[in-house]
Scaffold this active site. Sequence first.
Site, mmCIF file in Angstrom:
data_model
loop_
_atom_site.group_PDB
_atom_site.id
_atom_site.type_symbol
_atom_site.label_atom_id
_atom_site.label_comp_id
_atom_site.label_asym_id
_atom_site.label_seq_id
_atom_site.Cartn_x
_atom_site.Cartn_y
_atom_site.Cartn_z
ATOM 1 N N GLU A 294 0.826 -1.218 0.000
ATOM 2 C CA GLU A 294 0.000 0.000 0.000
ATOM 3 C C GLU A 294 0.853 1.258 0.000
ATOM 4 O O GLU A 294 0.494 2.254 -0.636
ATOM 5 C CB GLU A 294 -0.945 -0.014 1.202
ATOM 6 C CG GLU A 294 -1.914 -1.176 1.226
ATOM 7 C CD GLU A 294 -2.670 -1.353 -0.083
ATOM 8 O OE1 GLU A 294 -3.158 -0.345 -0.643
ATOM 9 O OE2 GLU A 294 -2.768 -2.496 -0.557
ATOM 10 N N TYR A 369 -1.225 -8.887 -10.602
ATOM 11 C CA TYR A 369 -0.260 -8.501 -9.574
ATOM 12 C C TYR A 369 1.051 -9.265 -9.750
ATOM 13 O O TYR A 369 2.137 -8.663 -9.801
ATOM 14 C CB TYR A 369 -0.834 -8.787 -8.184
ATOM 15 C CG TYR A 369 -2.014 -7.948 -7.781
ATOM 16 C CD1 TYR A 369 -1.984 -7.172 -6.635
ATOM 17 C CD2 TYR A 369 -3.213 -7.953 -8.511
ATOM 18 C CE1 TYR A 369 -3.075 -6.407 -6.224
ATOM 19 C CE2 TYR A 369 -4.307 -7.200 -8.114
ATOM 20 C CZ TYR A 369 -4.228 -6.431 -6.977
ATOM 21 O OH TYR A 369 -5.308 -5.683 -6.593
#
Length: 437
Positions: A294, A369
């Site tokens: 993040e 991802y």
Amino acid sequence: MTAGDHGAPTSGDSYLPAHGNGGYRVRFYDLELDYKVGPGRLAARARITAVATHALSRFTLDLHGLRATRVAVAGKQAKHAQRAGKLVITPARPLPAGGVFEVDVRYGGSPGPIPTPQWGDLGWDHLDDGVIVASQPLGAPTWFPCNDHPSDKAAYRVVVTTGSAYHVEVTGALTSRRSAASTTTWEYVLPAPTPTYLLSLQIGRYGTFTADTPVPQRFAVPPRVAAAARHDFARQGEMIAAFTTLFGPYPFPTYAVVVADADLDAPIEAQSLSVFGTNHVDGHRGSENLIAHELAHQWFGNSLTVAEWKHIWLNEGFATYAEWLWSDLAHGPKADVLADRAWRSVATQPQDLILSAPGKDNLFDDRVYQRGALTLHALRKELGTDRFFQLVREWTREHEHATVTTDAFVALAERHAGKSLAPLFTNWLHTTALPRL
């Protein structure tokens, strides 16, 4: 655009064309929200400053589940109607091409999320005692009228009034907080260009603490997990320093973390703010890879935002690769080891995804991802570590607070390589078969 001088009620995005609008670009959102947590009622006002890209006699904003009660354009009352998630506005006088104009929308209701078959509920959602906003990729219209497309980045002022028992976190800097009777009003300002999906608002009974690092950090967490959160996020300052060396300067003045009072399937990224669930806090740093992920989005996804959703690998591939880089730096498994594990995992999954155009239903597929990170690892092997990170730092510097595409990244990589990298990028980005490392 549609015929005549109407702004198109579509962004033209190949994956989410119904979100976003044509005919104008937003410069500034000024939002004032009065929210009652118990009954879940919102009374709000949005003042939007925009520039007409061509002459407009009508235009649209995205607004879902809330009712506009009054609309004015350039200070004059405007006709408006709502249908299919759009607020259709007809100003009293046509807007000239290139002209700056202000839209004033009074609206309200009981905000709630947009249900989606692929990603669950998106946007404004209710906790047992508070609010969580998770807007990526199409949830922003659940709480304010907007041009909901990542390519239209604007600045924000957000003022929230709610019960004084609650803490309010919004992306940006807290500029004032004032209490009156049983309510408190919080004002946040976010000057950095930001797409609508990265504007976040969180309300809960949270305690707060800060961390004194070169980039000021603030935390809002349920008091019962405060001690565990202090431990789990203790190395975040080291991460910021490490990623600054690898990726270039941290792109915002501050960084905030909210631990929402709920279990979340995955953390939520926002501009200069990330949201985790209490299930991501265990007192043993069991989610430190997610903390790295993040944080990396502040460079890749937030400062550098995809021009269209099909380029999503530029967000998630870099953030996943940052997990591997942090593991390497923090004396965990090396990036080569994690790349090998990821390759083996992807190899067991269907080979039917093209990374540069994964399709709407696969925007957040695990292969985006993992294969995205593998693409970057393969590029690093091709260029060498020094040239690879020179490329990354130039990438973040050239496109700071702007939008990016796959073609632009490939062109910059080839410039650093001094040759065509067509075989590498064709195999990793544009074909379904998984190349060997």
